[in-house]
Design an enzyme around this catalytic site. Structure first.
Site, PDB file in Angstrom:
ATOM      1  N   GLU A   1      66.888 112.584   3.685  1.00 32.38           N
ATOM      2  CA  GLU A   1      66.219 112.683   4.966  1.00 32.38           C
ATOM      3  C   GLU A   1      65.938 111.286   5.482  1.00 32.38           C
ATOM      4  O   GLU A   1      65.751 110.356   4.706  1.00 32.38           O
ATOM      5  CB  GLU A   1      64.878 113.405   4.821  1.00 32.38           C
ATOM      6  CG  GLU A   1      64.918 114.907   4.890  1.00 32.38           C
ATOM      7  CD  GLU A   1      63.501 115.464   4.821  1.00 32.38           C
ATOM      8  OE1 GLU A   1      62.838 115.525   5.875  1.00 32.38           O
ATOM      9  OE2 GLU A   1      63.078 115.838   3.725  1.00 32.38           O
TER      10      GLU A   1
ATOM     11  N   GLU B   1      73.904  99.104   5.510  1.00 35.05           N
ATOM     12  CA  GLU B   1      73.111 100.120   4.831  1.00 35.05           C
ATOM     13  C   GLU B   1      72.229 100.905   5.785  1.00 35.05           C
ATOM     14  O   GLU B   1      72.130 102.128   5.692  1.00 35.05           O
ATOM     15  CB  GLU B   1      72.244  99.480   3.742  1.00 35.05           C
ATOM     16  CG  GLU B   1      73.011  99.096   2.486  1.00 35.05           C
ATOM     17  CD  GLU B   1      73.508 100.300   1.709  1.00 35.05           C
ATOM     18  OE1 GLU B   1      72.990 101.418   1.925  1.00 35.05           O
ATOM     19  OE2 GLU B   1      74.432 100.137   0.886  1.00 35.05           O
TER      20      GLU B   1
ATOM     21  N   PRO C   1      61.642  91.172 -12.819  1.00 36.88           N
ATOM     22  CA  PRO C   1      62.635  91.751 -13.734  1.00 36.88           C
ATOM     23  C   PRO C   1      62.531  93.267 -13.890  1.00 36.88           C
ATOM     24  O   PRO C   1      63.538  93.928 -14.118  1.00 36.88           O
ATOM     25  CB  PRO C   1      62.329  91.039 -15.060  1.00 36.88           C
ATOM     26  CG  PRO C   1      61.714  89.746 -14.654  1.00 36.88           C
ATOM     27  CD  PRO C   1      60.902  90.048 -13.432  1.00 36.88           C
ATOM     28  N   ASP C   2      61.325  93.828 -13.737  1.00 34.74           N
ATOM     29  CA  ASP C   2      61.149  95.265 -13.972  1.00 34.74           C
ATOM     30  C   ASP C   2      60.992  96.060 -12.677  1.00 34.74           C
ATOM     31  O   ASP C   2      60.510  97.187 -12.695  1.00 34.74           O
ATOM     32  CB  ASP C   2      59.928  95.494 -14.858  1.00 34.74           C
ATOM     33  CG  ASP C   2      58.636  94.955 -14.240  1.00 34.74           C
ATOM     34  OD1 ASP C   2      58.722  94.236 -13.221  1.00 34.74           O
ATOM     35  OD2 ASP C   2      57.548  95.254 -14.773  1.00 34.74           O
TER      36      ASP C   2
ATOM     37  N   GLY D   1      68.416 100.992   2.217  1.00 42.79           N
ATOM     38  CA  GLY D   1      68.929  99.826   1.519  1.00 42.79           C
ATOM     39  C   GLY D   1      70.033 100.190   0.551  1.00 42.79           C
ATOM     40  O   GLY D   1      70.370 101.367   0.371  1.00 42.79           O
TER      41      GLY D   1
ATOM     42  N   GLU E   1      72.800 104.900   6.204  1.00 38.21           N
ATOM     43  CA  GLU E   1      71.790 105.840   5.724  1.00 38.21           C
ATOM     44  C   GLU E   1      71.041 106.544   6.846  1.00 38.21           C
ATOM     45  O   GLU E   1      70.453 107.599   6.630  1.00 38.21           O
ATOM     46  CB  GLU E   1      70.799 105.120   4.820  1.00 38.21           C
ATOM     47  CG  GLU E   1      71.409 104.649   3.512  1.00 38.21           C
ATOM     48  CD  GLU E   1      70.364 104.354   2.450  1.00 38.21           C
ATOM     49  OE1 GLU E   1      69.175 104.589   2.703  1.00 38.21           O
ATOM     50  OE2 GLU E   1      70.752 103.902   1.363  1.00 38.21           O
TER      51      GLU E   1
END
Length: 280
Positions: free
Chosen positions: A143, A90, A111-112, A74, A94
């Site tokens: 990897e 992505e 939010p966290d 991502g 990747e």
């Protein structure tokens, strides 16, 4: 909200002239992809049908935060692309893997959820064809590895997500949170060695995939254009982790497939009729 938004303007042009995006919080946007593949595990005897194993692609992070932890492929949305474009870019950057299907799963916006700040992730489930796989890490992935995946609840309703590759074993524990509009979300009890809230994303993605497979919507994406009914049934069983009676399966699937004039070939097996998905 800025007081400016309450002003009266004579035209949209005047409104846009005075509008400032800085008046509002601007969280970053990302896409994370749970890429699934059904891998054939060859039996010692060529007379036996190969077993099918559901696998998930994870990357080992090469940068902070969560350096050396396992994560879904991502990254961040660019200004000139859609979220779907971002997800596709992505996973290719990747992993060098091109998905054959991409399905939106949910938006993750606690939010966290990311220590770097407010980052909203759009999660996708992806289907990768086994013959298209080229395992290779790139970008910020140290990897890229396919893990065999299992995801089941115990008698207390705690879901155990197990990801295994050779001597690497990752276990995460989750609790089902709620189901809205047919989509199930999960709270993480123990994320194991998984980065961010990716344990919850994987759980939601696999649950969505199983739901689609129950309606036979997802199973064709795991197969080549021509396939046997046994292969089709094995995909269904592998995704849902539920055995089905061949006669019942053939009856349910009959309106979704059509015969071809082709047959399988190979030592040790009787030739089997090949089918293709019926186009409606």
């Amino acid at each position: 909200m800025s007081d400016r938004s309450h002003h009266s303007y004579s035209s949209e042009e005047e409104f846009l002239k005075h509008y400032s995006p800085e008046d509002f919080d601007r969280p970053s946007v990302a896409a994370d992809i749970a890429a699934f593949m059904i891998r054939s595990s060859e039996e010692e005897s060529y007379r036996k049908e190969p077993k099918s194993v559901l696998s998930l692609l994870l990357v080992k992070r090469g940068v902070f935060p969560f350096k050396d932890k396992w994560a879904l492929p991502g990254g961040f949305l660019r200004a000139d692309e859609t979220v779907e474009d971002c997800a596709l870019r992505e996973i290719i950057e990747e992993t060098n893997v091109l998905p054959s299907a991409l399905m939106p799963v949910a938006v993750f916006s606690k939010p966290d959820r990311d220590p770097r700040g407010r980052i909203i992730s759009h999660a996708f489930a992806s289907v990768i064809g086994e013959n298209a796989v080229n395992e290779k890490g790139g970008d910020d992935a140290a990897e890229a590895v396919w893990f065999d995946i299992s995801f089941e609840a115990d008698k207390n309703g705690i879901f155990r997500l197990l990801l295994v590759k050779d001597d690497i074993s990752i276990t995460a524990l989750l609790r089902e949170k709620e189901t809205r509009f047919g989509k199930t979300s999960f709270d993480i009890i123990d994320s194991g060695e998984l980065a961010f809230d990716h344990a919850a994303i994987i759980a939601a993605a696999l649950t969505a995939l199983r739901s689609q497979a129950d309606r036979f919507e997802a199973i064709f994406d795991f197969l080549p254009e021509r396939f046997t009914l046994t292969q089709l049934m094995r995909v269904q069983e592998t995704i849902t982790n539920i055995s089905v009676l061949p006669a019942n399966f053939r009856r349910k699937i009959s309106e979704l497939v059509e015969e071809t004039d082709e047959f399988t070939s190979g030592a040790g097996h009787r030739p089997a009729k090949l089918y293709k998905k019926r186009m409606h």
